[in-house]
Design an enzyme around this catalytic site. Structure first.
Site, PDB file in Angstrom:
ATOM      1  N   SER A  80       0.786  -1.201   0.056  1.00  0.00           N
ATOM      2  CA  SER A  80       0.081   0.061   0.171  1.00  0.00           C
ATOM      3  C   SER A  80       0.856   1.083   0.016  1.00  0.00           C
ATOM      4  CB  SER A  80      -0.847   0.121   1.172  1.00  0.00           C
ATOM      5  OG  SER A  80      -1.516  -1.085   1.066  1.00  0.00           O
ATOM      6  N   LEU A  81       0.217   2.498  -0.244  1.00  0.00           N
ATOM      7  CA  LEU A  81       0.912   3.755  -0.147  1.00  0.00           C
ATOM      8  C   LEU A  81       0.640   4.586   1.095  1.00  0.00           C
ATOM      9  CD1 LEU A  81       0.444   5.081  -3.749  1.00  0.00           C
ATOM     10  CD2 LEU A  81       2.454   3.640  -2.784  1.00  0.00           C
ATOM     11  N   LYS A 104      -4.369   8.888  -8.420  1.00  0.00           N
ATOM     12  CA  LYS A 104      -4.808   7.651  -7.696  1.00  0.00           C
ATOM     13  C   LYS A 104      -5.949   7.039  -8.243  1.00  0.00           C
ATOM     14  CE  LYS A 104      -4.288   5.483  -3.174  1.00  0.00           C
ATOM     15  NZ  LYS A 104      -5.723   4.956  -3.141  1.00  0.00           N
ATOM     16  N   LYS A 310      -4.531  12.718  -0.367  1.00  0.00           N
ATOM     17  CA  LYS A 310      -6.021  12.920  -0.657  1.00  0.00           C
ATOM     18  C   LYS A 310      -6.550  14.215  -0.136  1.00  0.00           C
ATOM     19  CE  LYS A 310      -7.797   8.145   0.140  1.00  0.00           C
ATOM     20  NZ  LYS A 310      -8.472   7.313   0.865  1.00  0.00           N
ATOM     21  N   CYS A 424     -46.662  -5.317  -0.942  1.00  0.00           N
ATOM     22  CA  CYS A 424     -46.175  -4.044  -0.846  1.00  0.00           C
ATOM     23  C   CYS A 424     -46.116  -3.295  -2.151  1.00  0.00           C
ATOM     24  CB  CYS A 424     -45.053  -3.781  -0.191  1.00  0.00           C
ATOM     25  SG  CYS A 424     -44.333  -2.132   0.017  1.00  0.00           S
TER      26      CYS A 424
END
EC number: 6.5.1.2
Length: 666
Positions: A80-81, A104, A310, A424
């Site tokens: 992972s980063l 990304k 992010k 219904c």
């Protein structure tokens, strides 16, 4: 200390379950915002206590895979980063080095291996150590070269993605709102990991390279004529990207940056978010200097030559006004948080889906609570946190639509609310909406809102009731928004629609997975004999072009139901079918599969050309594959992705004029 360790023990199973759902099962039990917050809390506690428990998500990469696909260990672990939300941290991380800043991408990571210029293996990321072998599926990726001029051994990594336009197109073909895919990533993950590569081929999966792992020249490469020799990359990741592009790979979009320019580059990427067609969940910063990046090594979890970014989510505080419960065709009743309006990312928002009761309970969500909200990926409103946490109360005991009893069910470890009443109205509205839609019986004036009113008043209980609205004329004309003219228009539209075609009826019945194209294929196969179609077993159906076991099972289940057959028998008394002419020329294109692309001149749109192909016995598909017989593109000489794929596979490319000559119409 004891309290911190206790909290760590609480966080690990919560994060592990969320990670399992996301990576292994392509579903979400909490928002990305909530996951990141809890993950950061656990990481902080581990640093403070100096203790790391076995099974901690901070020590894992991905999650244990589980599927019927063959599994294989990666030659090099896929890590992972590490991530940040601070541009200043990016500047500090880059220092005096040059970097490459790229999207990304939010799809499924895949490792490709080429031997002697041919794709020999494709493996998913899996848990970072072991992935799933999806070579046959990768060969159907619409932009992936299956043969390249470099004849040495080549290993590269990239992201399999489905663009937003393709995601919307695929979702638009699914009539049931509850069966639609939630986001492109989930659709892509499911598409890439199919056991049947034909399904993958229909999904328009793309591959975007983001790393060259290994490239070894073939012994004869230097002396080869048309072969590509391994170049000198001059110790530059950028040069590697450019070389991969020259080989025919689509790479991730990137820009060169320094610590001085990276802030502006991040802003430029941010400005492109709304219009960018490839799903992304941030940016990646990579050292351009290969040797320097490799010299930094790695931690147990992260490489040190790259870092993820992010965007800081804009978070606003507001008050939860109430929970709105929305019933659906499947009986699932979804909670939606309605709160005092706030401005987020330039728009006013006042609602956010809470998805299910499990998420409500994790947020301890109660009316009047002070909550914080944000837009996931700057698009979808979500609840970030609940500041007051008064607790979940007043989960409805009755369905908001029909008043029937509700029950909480635990499905895949997620608690959700369901209506138990099979009659219904909410379960019927979507069915009727499909029945009267343009590709179904095509009845003008029966909008979903009108259907909702008529069903609630008891005017419509089954499909055939639509053709007997005269039984309720007085009540209909007295409804608000209706009158004599509206009633007449509606009954005239129903009368026109009663003269229809068998494929339209089959589509309108709403059998799971049976779209209009499949309905036409089935009708042609069974020579428009509805009784034969109803009696068909699984084996007979699977022999029909384009009908696999899943669709066959759905068909058989539908017609095994006595109630469905009785409903259809009543409906047939009100319908007349256009005679399906089958002249000799209709079989002219029998067994031939066409793909249509580009603008058209002789036909008003692709749908009209598709209908002409089907009328002549052929079939229209969405993507070029080994099963395609012809590609129709007026720009025959272009280098579009579909033209390139057709040339690689030796598939003829026809203009409209060529097609019309083939069918004797020009």
């Amino acid at each position: 200390m004891d309290e911190k360790l206790k909290r760590m023990r609480e966080l690990i199973p919560i994060l592990s379950e969320a990670s399992k759902a996301y990576y292994q099962e392509s579903r979400e039990v909490m928002s990305n915002f909530e996951y990141d917050r809890l993950y950061d809390e656990l990481l902080k506690l581990e640093k403070e206590t100096g203790t790391v428990f076995a099974g901690s998500p901070t020590q894992k990469v991905g999650y244990e895979i589980l599927s019927e696909l063959p599994k294989e260990q990666h030659e090099r672990p896929m890590l992972s980063l590490n991530k940040t939300k601070s541009v200043e941290e990016l500047e500090e991380w880059l220092g005096d080095k040059n970097g490459l800043l790229s999207w990304k991408m939010d799809g499924l990571t895949v490792v490709l291996t080429y031997e002697n210029g041919v794709l020999s293996k494709a493996v998913t990321r899996g848990n970072g150590e072991i992935g799933e072998v999806i070579t046959a599926n990768a060969r159907t990726f619409i932009n992936l070269p299956t043969a390249i001029v470099f004849k040495g051994r080549l290993v590269l990594r990239g992201e399999a993605v489905i663009t937003y336009p393709d995601f919307e197109r695929l979702n638009a073909a699914i009539p049931d709102m509850d069966a639609k895919y939630k986001n492109p990533r989930n659709l892509c993950s499911g598409s890439v990991r199919q056991l049947n590569s034909e399904i993958t081929a229909s999904r328009n999966v793309r591959f975007m390279a983001f790393a060259l792992v290994q490239a070894e020249s073939a012994e004869a490469a230097d002396a080869a004529g048309e072969e590509e020799a391994l170049p000198d990359f001059h110790n530059s990741r950028k040069e590697q990207f450019l070389w991969l592009r020259r080989l025919g790979f689509e790479t991730v979009e990137f820009v060169e940056v320094t610590a001085r320019t990276i802030g502006d580059a991040v802003k430029e990427f941010e400005r492109q978010i709304d219009g960018y067609e490839v799903p992304s969940d941030g940016l990646v910063l990579l050292y351009d200097d290969i040797a320097y990046g490799q010299s930094l090594g790695r931690t147990a979890k992260f490489p040190r030559d790259s870092i993820a970014f992010k965007w800081q989510d804009e978070v606003q505080e507001t008050t939860l006004s109430y929970i709105e419960w929305s019933a659906s065709r499947t009986g699932l009743i979804n909670p939606v948080a309605v709160f005092e309006p706030v401005e987020l990312e330039g728009t006013t928002v006042s609602r956010a889906s809470v998805h299910n009761i499990s998420i409500m309970e994790s947020l301890e969500l109660g009316i009047g609570d002070r909550i914080t909200v944000y837009k996931a990926n700057m698009i979808i409103p979500q609840i970030a946190d609940n500041l007051t946490r008064s607790g979940v109360k007043d989960i409805p005991k009755i369905c908001p639509v029909c008043g029937g009893a509700t029950e909480i069910r635990n499905v895949n470890d997620v608690k959700a609310l369901y209506c138990t009443n099979p009659e219904c109205q909410a379960k019927k509205i979507k069915s009727f909406d499909l029945f009267v839609s343009r590709d179904g019986l095509n009845i003008d004036g029966l909008s979903e809102m009108t259907l909702e009113k008529f069903i609630a008043h008891g005017f419509i209980r089954e499909f055939d009731d639509i053709f007997h609205l005269d039984r309720h004329k007085e009540e209909i004309v007295s409804l608000e928004g209706f009158g004599e003219k509206s009633y007449e228009n509606l009954t005239e539209a129903a009368a026109r629609a009663s003269h229809t075609t068998l494929p339209r009826l089959i589509y309108g019945l709403g059998i799971a997975g049976i779209g209009l194209a499949n309905a036409k294929v089935l009708c042609r196969h069974f020579s428009y004999d509805l009784d034969a179609m109803r009696r068909a077993d699984r084996e007979e159906l699977c022999a029909v072009d384009g009908i696999g076991p899943v669709l066959a099972d759905a068909w058989v289940r539908f017609f095994e139901n006595a109630g469905n057959n009785e409903m259809l028998d009543r409906l047939l008394k009100d319908l007349t079918f256009e005679k399906e002419e089958q002249p000799a020329e209709q079989q002219l294109l029998a067994g031939k599969t066409f793909v249509i692309t580009g603008s058209l001149e002789h036909f008003s749109n692709r749908k009209e050309l598709q209908e002409r192909i089907e009328a002549l016995g052929g079939k229209a598909a969405g993507s070029v594959s080994s099963k395609t017989d012809y590609l129709i593109n007026n720009d025959v000489t272009s280098n579009s992705a579909k033209n390139k794929k057709a040339r690689e596979l030796g598939i003829p490319i026809l203009s409209e004029d060529d097609f019309l000559k083939m069918t004797g119409e020009n």
